[in-house]
Design a protein around this motif. Structure first.
Motif, mmCIF file in Angstrom:
data_model
loop_
_atom_site.group_PDB
_atom_site.id
_atom_site.type_symbol
_atom_site.label_atom_id
_atom_site.label_comp_id
_atom_site.label_asym_id
_atom_site.label_seq_id
_atom_site.Cartn_x
_atom_site.Cartn_y
_atom_site.Cartn_z
ATOM 1 N N MET A 1 0.840 -1.190 0.000
ATOM 2 C CA MET A 1 0.000 0.000 0.000
ATOM 3 C C MET A 1 0.881 1.248 0.000
ATOM 4 N N ILE A 2 0.551 2.151 -0.895
ATOM 5 C CA ILE A 2 1.314 3.402 -0.942
ATOM 6 C C ILE A 2 0.626 4.424 -0.038
ATOM 7 N N TYR A 3 1.397 4.963 0.905
ATOM 8 C CA TYR A 3 0.839 5.975 1.808
ATOM 9 C C TYR A 3 0.901 7.360 1.144
ATOM 10 N N PRO A 4 -0.058 8.250 1.446
ATOM 11 C CA PRO A 4 0.139 9.639 1.042
ATOM 12 C C PRO A 4 1.258 10.244 1.906
ATOM 13 N N VAL A 5 2.017 11.157 1.343
ATOM 14 C CA VAL A 5 3.159 11.729 2.062
ATOM 15 C C VAL A 5 2.728 12.975 2.841
ATOM 16 N N THR A 6 3.121 12.985 4.110
ATOM 17 C CA THR A 6 2.858 14.124 4.991
ATOM 18 C C THR A 6 3.802 15.261 4.584
ATOM 19 N N VAL A 7 3.268 16.453 4.405
ATOM 20 C CA VAL A 7 4.132 17.562 3.966
ATOM 21 C C VAL A 7 4.167 18.704 4.981
ATOM 22 N N TYR A 8 5.067 19.634 4.701
ATOM 23 C CA TYR A 8 5.267 20.803 5.552
ATOM 24 C C TYR A 8 3.929 21.429 5.958
ATOM 25 N N GLY A 9 3.816 21.723 7.246
ATOM 26 C CA GLY A 9 2.563 22.301 7.736
ATOM 27 C C GLY A 9 1.800 21.309 8.594
ATOM 28 N N ASP A 10 2.140 20.028 8.439
ATOM 29 C CA ASP A 10 1.502 18.978 9.233
ATOM 30 C C ASP A 10 2.220 18.885 10.588
ATOM 31 N N ALA A 11 1.460 18.977 11.678
ATOM 32 C CA ALA A 11 2.042 19.009 13.026
ATOM 33 C C ALA A 11 2.857 17.753 13.334
ATOM 34 N N LEU A 12 2.495 16.633 12.704
ATOM 35 C CA LEU A 12 3.186 15.376 12.970
ATOM 36 C C LEU A 12 4.681 15.447 12.619
ATOM 37 N N LEU A 13 4.999 16.232 11.591
ATOM 38 C CA LEU A 13 6.404 16.355 11.166
ATOM 39 C C LEU A 13 7.237 17.105 12.189
ATOM 40 N N ARG A 14 6.581 17.778 13.121
ATOM 41 C CA ARG A 14 7.283 18.564 14.148
ATOM 42 C C ARG A 14 7.312 17.869 15.499
ATOM 43 N N LYS A 15 6.745 16.651 15.542
ATOM 44 C CA LYS A 15 6.674 15.897 16.791
ATOM 45 C C LYS A 15 7.832 14.923 16.891
ATOM 46 N N LYS A 16 8.313 14.708 18.115
ATOM 47 C CA LYS A 16 9.314 13.659 18.323
ATOM 48 C C LYS A 16 8.593 12.314 18.195
ATOM 49 N N ALA A 17 9.098 11.438 17.342
ATOM 50 C CA ALA A 17 8.426 10.159 17.101
ATOM 51 C C ALA A 17 8.661 9.185 18.261
ATOM 52 N N GLN A 18 7.749 8.227 18.401
ATOM 53 C CA GLN A 18 7.759 7.281 19.521
ATOM 54 C C GLN A 18 8.575 6.022 19.224
ATOM 55 N N PRO A 19 9.265 5.481 20.243
ATOM 56 C CA PRO A 19 9.993 4.216 20.053
ATOM 57 C C PRO A 19 9.028 3.086 19.670
ATOM 58 N N VAL A 20 9.562 2.095 18.961
ATOM 59 C CA VAL A 20 8.756 0.978 18.466
ATOM 60 C C VAL A 20 9.034 -0.268 19.307
ATOM 61 N N GLU A 21 7.975 -0.910 19.781
ATOM 62 C CA GLU A 21 8.126 -2.175 20.509
ATOM 63 C C GLU A 21 8.403 -3.291 19.508
ATOM 64 N N LYS A 22 9.129 -4.299 19.973
ATOM 65 C CA LYS A 22 9.501 -5.410 19.100
ATOM 66 C C LYS A 22 8.266 -6.099 18.493
ATOM 67 N N ASP A 23 7.198 -6.231 19.310
ATOM 68 C CA ASP A 23 6.010 -6.940 18.815
ATOM 69 C C ASP A 23 4.922 -5.968 18.347
ATOM 70 N N TYR A 24 5.320 -4.778 17.939
ATOM 71 C CA TYR A 24 4.367 -3.769 17.467
ATOM 72 C C TYR A 24 3.506 -4.357 16.345
ATOM 73 N N GLU A 25 2.210 -4.267 16.538
ATOM 74 C CA GLU A 25 1.309 -4.921 15.588
ATOM 75 C C GLU A 25 1.387 -4.286 14.198
ATOM 76 N N GLY A 26 1.567 -5.131 13.207
ATOM 77 C CA GLY A 26 1.592 -4.647 11.830
ATOM 78 C C GLY A 26 2.912 -4.037 11.399
ATOM 79 N N LEU A 27 3.960 -4.222 12.212
ATOM 80 C CA LEU A 27 5.250 -3.606 11.886
ATOM 81 C C LEU A 27 5.771 -4.035 10.503
ATOM 82 N N GLY A 28 5.640 -5.328 10.223
ATOM 83 C CA GLY A 28 6.102 -5.829 8.921
ATOM 84 C C GLY A 28 5.391 -5.153 7.763
ATOM 85 N N ASP A 29 4.094 -4.965 7.918
ATOM 86 C CA ASP A 29 3.308 -4.315 6.864
ATOM 87 C C ASP A 29 3.708 -2.844 6.707
#
Ligand code: ZN
Length: 185
Positions: A1-29
């Motif tokens: 699945m191709i995701y739409p790309v988040t661009v400048y102006g989106d608050a998410l791009l300014r947030k510190k991203a969260q660590p990923v757990e080893k068994d995070y659901e759907g990580l492979g996808d």
């Protein structure tokens, strides 16, 4: 699945991203979809916040640059929960672009060498050192996980000159060849 790309102006791009757990659901996808999104937009790197996911993951593939830098021939990797241990070497300037900043390219100065610890897609830990183009891409993508964009490395004058173009991106007044998520409706 191709995701739409988040661009400048989106608050998410300014947030510190969260660590990923080893068994995070759907990580492979997620990783699979990130590859697909990155290749379909001709990117050499893609960070999860750029596809709307506040997770500490980025993908890189600069194997196409192996003609000029032979050591890039294996430089296709997934970085999960990366941690930059050290930046060193002389700073050098490269003209950078970013899928989240369509149609903008600017000269950015960064140190040459980066030592980074990270987990791969199988959650095997690595501690490696990169330089040149590989080190450059890693620093750019790592910045995304910290809420930093390459324009943050520019002088305030350069940034001011870009203001109206950045505003256009935030309002979707750009037409890249890939699908974007317009921040301001
Ligand atoms: Zn970027």
């Amino acid at each position: 699945m191709i995701y739409p790309v988040t661009v400048y102006g989106d608050a998410l791009l300014r947030k510190k991203a969260q660590p990923v757990e080893k068994d995070y659901e759907g990580l492979g996808d997620i990783i699979e979809n990130m590859w697909e999104t990155m290749y379909s937009s001709d990117g050499v790197g893609l960070a999860a916040p750029q596809v709307g996911l506040s997770l500490r993951i980025f993908t890189v593939d600069a194997t196409s640059g192996a003609d000029e830098e032979p050591e890039l021939k294996d430089f296709k990797k997934v970085f999960i929960n990366p941690q930059i241990i050290e930046l060193s070497g002389d700073e050098w300037i490269m003209n950078e672009g970013c899928l989240s900043l369509p149609e903008i390219r600017e000269d950015v100065s960064r140190p040459d060498v980066v030592r980074i610890k990270y987990f791969d897609e199988n959650f095997v830990e690595h501690d490696e050192t990169f330089h040149g183009y590989a080190g450059r891409i890693i620093q750019h993508e790592y910045d995304h996980l910290e809420g930093v964009l390459f324009i943050d490395h520019l002088s305030s004058l350069r940034k001011r000159l870009l203001r109206s173009r950045l505003n256009n991106i935030a309002h979707g007044k750009v037409q890249p060849r890939y699908k974007i998520k317009v921040p301001v409706k």
